[in-house]
Write a protein that holds these residues in place. Sequence first.
Motif, PDB file in Angstrom:
ATOM      1  N   ASP A   1      -3.848   5.016   4.292  1.00 15.05           N
ATOM      2  CA  ASP A   1      -3.559   3.759   3.606  1.00 15.05           C
ATOM      3  C   ASP A   1      -4.844   2.948   3.561  1.00 15.05           C
ATOM      4  O   ASP A   1      -5.233   2.335   4.544  1.00 15.05           O
TER       5      ASP A   1
ATOM      6  N   SER B   1      -5.311   0.591   1.237  1.00 11.16           N
ATOM      7  CA  SER B   1      -4.992  -0.525   0.328  1.00 11.16           C
ATOM      8  C   SER B   1      -5.661  -1.830   0.733  1.00 11.16           C
ATOM      9  O   SER B   1      -5.969  -2.644  -0.120  1.00 11.16           O
TER      10      SER B   1
ATOM     11  N   ASP C   1      -3.930   5.714  -0.527  1.00 11.07           N
ATOM     12  CA  ASP C   1      -3.755   4.541  -1.389  1.00 11.07           C
ATOM     13  C   ASP C   1      -5.131   4.011  -1.768  1.00 11.07           C
ATOM     14  O   ASP C   1      -5.853   3.489  -0.921  1.00 11.07           O
TER      15      ASP C   1
END
Length: 57
Positions: A4, A6, A24
């Motif tokens: 992740d 993000s 992500d």
Amino acid sequence: MRCDLSGALLHGAKLRGADLRGSDLSSLDPLTVEAAGARIDLEQAAVIAMALGFELG
């Protein structure tokens, strides 16, 4: 793989050769990283294309 990213600050990151498939990449600015040879999947390619201003469809 499958990270992740993000909220990651990726400006200037050296992602060359990294396996980013499943990660992500929504906060990735493709113009500010070194990503030659990095592996991504088709969904990520669409995210990067849109970040570069391309219209998909």
